[in-house]
Enzyme design. Structure first.
Site, mmCIF file in Angstrom:
data_model
loop_
_atom_site.group_PDB
_atom_site.id
_atom_site.type_symbol
_atom_site.label_atom_id
_atom_site.label_comp_id
_atom_site.label_asym_id
_atom_site.label_seq_id
_atom_site.Cartn_x
_atom_site.Cartn_y
_atom_site.Cartn_z
ATOM 1 N N ARG A 102 0.889 -1.163 0.038
ATOM 2 C CA ARG A 102 -0.068 0.022 0.011
ATOM 3 C C ARG A 102 0.913 1.160 -0.027
ATOM 4 O O ARG A 102 1.950 1.435 0.708
ATOM 5 C CB ARG A 102 -0.943 0.078 1.315
ATOM 6 C CG ARG A 102 -2.033 -0.867 1.042
ATOM 7 C CD ARG A 102 -3.168 -0.743 -0.069
ATOM 8 N NE ARG A 102 -4.387 -1.418 -0.045
ATOM 9 C CZ ARG A 102 -4.272 -2.310 -0.722
ATOM 10 N NH1 ARG A 102 -3.466 -2.616 -1.586
ATOM 11 N NH2 ARG A 102 -5.438 -3.080 -0.901
ATOM 12 N N ASP A 129 3.708 0.063 -7.703
ATOM 13 C CA ASP A 129 2.290 -0.180 -8.004
ATOM 14 C C ASP A 129 1.257 0.402 -7.227
ATOM 15 O O ASP A 129 0.000 0.225 -7.488
ATOM 16 C CB ASP A 129 2.263 -1.756 -8.146
ATOM 17 C CG ASP A 129 0.854 -2.312 -8.907
ATOM 18 O OD1 ASP A 129 0.710 -1.697 -10.189
ATOM 19 O OD2 ASP A 129 0.133 -3.137 -8.282
ATOM 20 N N GLU A 164 -4.687 7.216 -5.416
ATOM 21 C CA GLU A 164 -5.000 6.344 -6.729
ATOM 22 C C GLU A 164 -6.351 6.879 -6.960
ATOM 23 O O GLU A 164 -7.176 6.875 -6.374
ATOM 24 C CB GLU A 164 -4.778 4.902 -6.321
ATOM 25 C CG GLU A 164 -3.262 4.446 -6.140
ATOM 26 C CD GLU A 164 -3.189 3.002 -5.452
ATOM 27 O OE1 GLU A 164 -4.237 2.435 -5.590
ATOM 28 O OE2 GLU A 164 -2.245 2.763 -4.816
ATOM 29 N N HIS A 198 -1.739 0.185 -10.168
ATOM 30 C CA HIS A 198 -2.134 -0.804 -8.935
ATOM 31 C C HIS A 198 -2.823 -2.025 -9.781
ATOM 32 O O HIS A 198 -3.919 -2.619 -9.501
ATOM 33 C CB HIS A 198 -3.409 -0.102 -8.123
ATOM 34 C CG HIS A 198 -3.638 -0.946 -6.848
ATOM 35 N ND1 HIS A 198 -3.911 -0.189 -5.768
ATOM 36 C CD2 HIS A 198 -3.555 -2.321 -6.630
ATOM 37 C CE1 HIS A 198 -3.882 -1.278 -4.558
ATOM 38 N NE2 HIS A 198 -3.729 -2.451 -5.134
#
Lengths: 322, 322
Positions: free
Chosen positions: B233, B257, B262, B281
């Site tokens: 995270r 990622d 986000e 992600h």
């Protein structure tokens, strides 16, 4: 005293010390040079051994040459007998140095293609948050590995460790191979395994037998969505057929580290083929320190055998081409 | 009859058949829906179980809810007790589904950074034959893996199989871990291991304890040339400090990622940080069929335990956050 000339483009101080000391213990003196011009003409007769990447066209300048050890795995530029001052000069290569670096390159390229990485990179260049794309994995894939030597074995071990469903080795003749290969077949059986191949990797050298092996018909035998990675020599592959297979979507992607010609001219159609990753023949270069370390170890090992009059471990059959 | 609602964004026919049959054998009826609006208001009271990705804000609409199984590994959006109709609702996750896909993503990203792949790709876009660049390998590298669950273990196994010099796991408390970890330490010892880390990977969830763990000071403890990969995270990492470390050249590269926020807005400075690979992600999404297969298997396994009144295998401690 006997003499060795090292064509030194990749050695650090530690490597040179190792070579010099090993040589001295065996009665050899070592000269380090960049090109043949660094060696006075009237002294070239003393060198029995060349190591590194001597240009093929200078080999005949050494009248008393007995052994050429190239620091590469591929020897296609050095196999022509007419390059040598006499036919008894032994050629050896450095197979064993490149497994680690080339196998990591193959894994990286394979996963970039399976995971659609270039599309995510293109979006990132445009600061664009891309949605999910279809993803595949090495895990569960059927791998066919052309070439089962050092490089092919290193690739097979890693594919297997990542959970590939099967790893089939393809080679000239069936011999015992690393247990990472589920089976090893010969080229005669290649056409049977291609339709069951998700990931096709070639680490084949250029020889009379390998040239054109991956022709249009065989590319056509691969299933839809297969990917192809070539880290051997470019002559193995029909590049026009590859471009067509990528344009039609038959193949999901390909990665070429080797091609014809090298360097690839700026206007060559390969550059713009869809889903094709091109690298400039760097999968196995000497940029990785580990590769250089092993290369020097292998040369020193064969130097001791040469001094003792024993057959070299990595001698090449110039007629066969590897 | 008892009732299950599946919030279905990734299941194929085979998966639905498997869930329906398993449920029927245990006395449950399954409704497949895309959003809560597909379920009539007057019927919501019958559902004891939700599976998939139900939006956090709809959980309270199910007065007789007993179990929520999210199809993701991360549960940070679902841990707030106030989301639930009553505090006894059990939350479980799908840890175990993502090890394969996320570990392949981590390997790919790590090797792209170690091998300078983006520079070769940039040259290829311009039809330019680039010369060799410094190359490193997973082989011989020291890996520190933050998180030793399903994902961390899958990464550790693969790094070890590729010949990493060492793989150190970092977790909340020392527990038995997979033998692929050479050792497992707690966060208290993290500062000692960072200076000896070539490849730092985080698969940590967002919890009160993990937020900000990779702060500016700790990034500073990494040796020059280290790389960082985050697939857990984004809140774990001080992003401004990462940008500075990339700009100064202290870190050789990073791959994110996950990040904050986000989706990343188009004008966010992360997009243009040097040697930073950003993916949206997707390292662990449901695009890989294997991930979906395992996810459904795990749900069915816990469904049988739920029916039998046994503790769920993947129940989450909502206070702890994972």
């Amino acid at each position: 005293m006997r003499y060795i000339a090292v064509f030194d483009h990749f050695l650090n101080r530690r490597h040179r010390d190792q070579i010099t000391k090993t040589a001295a213990d065996l009665g050899f003196s070592v000269t380090y040079c960049t090109t043949v011009d660094d060696l006075p003409e009237n002294e070239r007769g003393r060198y029995e051994v060349l190591y590194g990447n001597p240009a093929p066209e200078i080999l005949h300048l050494f009248p008393n040459l007995k052994w050429v050890c190239v620091s590469s795995a591929g020897v296609d530029r050095h196999v022509d007998d007419s390059l040598y001052p006499n036919p008894d000069v032994v050629l050896s290569n450095s197979t064993g140095s490149y497994g680690v670096t080339i196998s990591e390159h193959v894994l990286m390229m394979t996963m970039m293609l399976l995971r659609n990485m270039p599309a995510f990179q293109e979006a990132a260049r445009e600061h664009r948050w891309h949605g999910p794309l279809p993803t595949r994995a090495v895990y569960g894939s059927r791998v066919t590995m052309m070439g089962t030597g050092d490089i092919g074995t290193a690739v097979a071990q890693r594919m297997k460790a990542l959970g590939a469903a099967s790893v089939t080795g393809v080679r000239r003749s069936v011999k015992a191979a690393d247990p990472a290969f589920d089976r090893v077949i010969t080229f005669r059986e290649l056409d049977e395994v291609l339709p069951e191949t998700d990931i096709l990797v070639s680490a084949l050298p250029h020889t009379a037998e390998t040239a054109g092996v991956l022709n249009r018909e065989r590319i056509g035998l691969l299933p839809d969505g297969a990917i192809l990675v070539n880290v051997g020599r470019g002559t193995v592959l029909d590049q026009d057929a590859l471009i067509d297979a990528l344009r039609s979507g038959h193949l999901a992607g390909a990665a070429l580290d080797v091609m014809v010609p090298e360097p690839l001219p700026a206007d060559h159609p390969l550059w713009d083929a869809p889903n094709l990753l091109i690298t400039p023949h760097i999968s196995g270069n000497m940029s990785l320190e580990h590769t250089c370390d092993v290369d020097v170890d292998l040369f020193c090992e064969d130097m001791a055998r040469f001094a003792a009059g024993l057959p070299l471990l990595r001698a090449v059959d110039r007629k066969r081409g590897y």
